[in-house]
Design an enzyme around this catalytic site. Structure first.
Site, mmCIF file in Angstrom:
data_model
loop_
_atom_site.group_PDB
_atom_site.id
_atom_site.type_symbol
_atom_site.label_atom_id
_atom_site.label_comp_id
_atom_site.label_asym_id
_atom_site.label_seq_id
_atom_site.Cartn_x
_atom_site.Cartn_y
_atom_site.Cartn_z
ATOM 1 N N HIS A 72 1.683 -5.131 26.575
ATOM 2 C CA HIS A 72 0.338 -5.377 27.216
ATOM 3 C C HIS A 72 -0.111 -6.074 26.592
ATOM 4 C CE1 HIS A 72 0.619 -1.757 29.501
ATOM 5 N NE2 HIS A 72 1.311 -1.148 28.856
ATOM 6 N N TYR A 196 -9.543 2.026 30.968
ATOM 7 C CA TYR A 196 -10.525 3.161 30.407
ATOM 8 C C TYR A 196 -11.671 3.135 31.507
ATOM 9 C CZ TYR A 196 -8.826 2.502 25.663
ATOM 10 O OH TYR A 196 -7.974 2.779 24.569
ATOM 11 N N PRO A 288 -9.680 9.784 20.120
ATOM 12 C CA PRO A 288 -8.340 8.383 21.060
ATOM 13 C C PRO A 288 -9.157 7.978 21.539
ATOM 14 C CG PRO A 288 -9.075 10.993 21.985
ATOM 15 C CD PRO A 288 -9.755 11.251 20.882
ATOM 16 N N LYS A 292 -6.248 4.214 17.854
ATOM 17 C CA LYS A 292 -5.905 4.193 16.286
ATOM 18 C C LYS A 292 -5.432 5.131 15.831
ATOM 19 C CE LYS A 292 -7.894 -0.080 17.474
ATOM 20 N NZ LYS A 292 -7.076 -0.916 17.269
ATOM 21 N N TYR A 380 -9.852 -4.202 19.415
ATOM 22 C CA TYR A 380 -8.598 -3.203 20.116
ATOM 23 C C TYR A 380 -7.244 -3.866 19.421
ATOM 24 C CZ TYR A 380 -6.925 -0.272 23.779
ATOM 25 O OH TYR A 380 -5.540 0.754 24.157
HETATM 26 C C1 PHB Z 1 -2.187 7.520 25.771
HETATM 27 O O1 PHB Z 1 -1.101 6.508 26.709
HETATM 28 O O2 PHB Z 1 -2.323 8.186 24.943
HETATM 29 C C2 PHB Z 1 -3.043 6.662 25.173
HETATM 30 C C3 PHB Z 1 -3.933 5.257 25.359
HETATM 31 C C4 PHB Z 1 -5.175 4.681 24.896
HETATM 32 C C5 PHB Z 1 -5.871 5.447 24.177
HETATM 33 C C6 PHB Z 1 -5.551 7.126 24.056
HETATM 34 C C7 PHB Z 1 -4.478 7.089 24.285
HETATM 35 O O3 PHB Z 1 -7.273 4.953 23.817
#
Ligand code: PHB
Ligand code: APR
Length: 386
Positions: A72, A196, A288, A292, A380
């Protein structure tokens, strides 16, 4: 029994450490309390920073990851009717990869299998401040002793390793967030970008595992019971938290896994006591948001494995002595970023409309400022290990 490095815990941190040491001719034994099947079945996050991908690839673990992982260039944030793409590739030249931790665990299991003692119970490190530490454990009802030069505590947040460090030597920092993430896996095509969402109803996240496996999360109250959430209820709530243009592209279907994870920030300092070294979740937890956790486990192992290899190859302790400081420097950066992103995107109990407007204003600022986006992209995407 004797080995050079006794590793407590066979999650990603413990197995990766064992593998990297093995490549350098350093012996280790991994003591894991759960069955192999249980460890392989756990579903967790799945975003790898470029540094993590490069390290795993360099250590011969890239074959399936680079084939099946989805690269990505960045990820998106949605709020109100807006959507912003945080372009990690453009601002940092460092794309990230979506590749589930479950698969990393499988890849590591394939190279570490015979060094792992599963169902090792009552694992206890002893004499870690002497030159001759050892670890005792029980397997099939029989007590065993493993003598070693070093103990690596890779046994996660609830492990035993951190607890053997006496109170006066350890400082712990903690923040518990008053909500959890309800996550599902569904065999449906994911949305093209990891997205997000900040919404007055609460946070949501659309993520992916493979072209036919999606991962979605919604923020839920901390006392939520999983049976209260039918698939229908989950999808209705998820779709309500994304702008219509994104929600319209989400393909719903039956869930194949559903779980709730609490959110916490935690750091234990220092990450060393005598000949005991902590790595991964044993020493720190991040919420989460930003994914990280696994990346920090990998960077800890990068620093610790280099330090142990330097010790065995050259008899030097400089990197072992520096380990805690170097690892914690990166840890605090990730703790701060995960905390910031959590604060920006979640609904806090009793926050009122004021905080919602502050969050939206900060997101508007982010959308209007390339400098701000570049700073977020840098964190990020993650910085190089060295
Ligand atoms: C996930 O794909 O499980 C995932 C992706 C991004 C995050 C947290 C979890 O910030
Ligand atoms: N004795 C032996 N093994 C133990 C003990 C113990 N007393 N306590 C815990 N363990 C094992 C657990 O069963 C688990 O398999 O230690 C392992 C720790 O693994 P993880 O919790 O996966 O931690 P870590 O390897 O540091 O990986 C960090 O996992 O939690 C996620 O988001 C986090 O992605 C990050 C990664």
């Amino acid at each position: 029994m004797r080995t050079q490095v006794a590793i407590i815990g066979g999650g990603p941190a413990g197995l990766l450490l064992s593998h990297v040491l093995d490549l350098a001719g350093v012996e280790s034994v991994v003591l894991e309390m759960q069955t192999r099947q249980y460890v392989l079945g756990r579903v967790r996050a799945g975003v790898l920073e470029k540094s993590s991908v490069d390290f795993l690839t360099e250590k011969g673990l890239g074959e399936r990851m680079n084939r099946e992982g989805l690269t990505h260039e960045g990820s998106a944030i949605a709020w109100r009717d807006k959507r912003l793409f945080i372009d990690c590739q453009k601002y940092t030249g460092r794309p990230f990869m979506a590749y589930g931790q479950t698969k990393i665990q499988e890849d590591l299991d394939a190279v570490c299998g015979d060094r792992v003692i599963e169902e090792a119970l009552d694992v206890t490190p002893h004499d870690v401040t002497s030159d001759v530490p050892y670890v005792t454990f029980t397997k099939n009802g029989e007590e065993s002793r493993l003598d070693c030069d070093f103990v690596a505590g890779c046994d996660g947040f609830h492990g035993v390793s951190r607890t053997v460090i006496p109170q006066g030597f350890l400082k712990e920092y903690e923040r518990i967030y008053p909500f959890g993430w309800l996550g599902i896996l569904s065999e449906t095509p994911p949305v093209p970008q990891l997205t997000y969402a900040n919404h007055p109803r609460g946070f949501a996240l659309a993520s992916q595992r493979t072209p036919m496996l999606s991962r979605y999360y919604i923020q839920v109250a901390e006392d939520t019971k999983i049976d209260e959430w039918s698939d229908d209820r989950f999808w209705t709530e998820l779709l309500a938290r994304f702008p219509a243009t994104i929600a319209d592209g989400i393909v719903t279907g039956p869930s194949v896994e559903k779980s709730i994870a609490p959110l916490r920030s935690f750091v234990a300092e220092p990450m060393r006591h005598g000949r005991l070294f902590l790595a991964g979740d044993a020493a720190h937890i991040v919420p989460p948001t930003g994914a990280k956790g696994l990346n920090l486990a990998i960077s800890d192992v990068y620093y610790l494995s280099k330090a142990l290899i330097e010790y065995y190859d050259e008899g030097k302790t400089a990197q072992l002595d520096a380990y805690s400081g170097v690892a914690l420097n990166r840890v605090w950066g990730a703790v701060r970023f995960s905390w910031w992103l959590t604060e920006l995107l979640h609904l806090f109990p009793n926050q009122g409309e004021f905080k919602q407007r502050i969050q939206e204003s900060e997101l508007d600022h982010l959308a209007s400022s390339e400098r701000f986006q570049a700073a977020v992209a840098e964190q990020y995407a993650g910085l190089p290990f060295d």
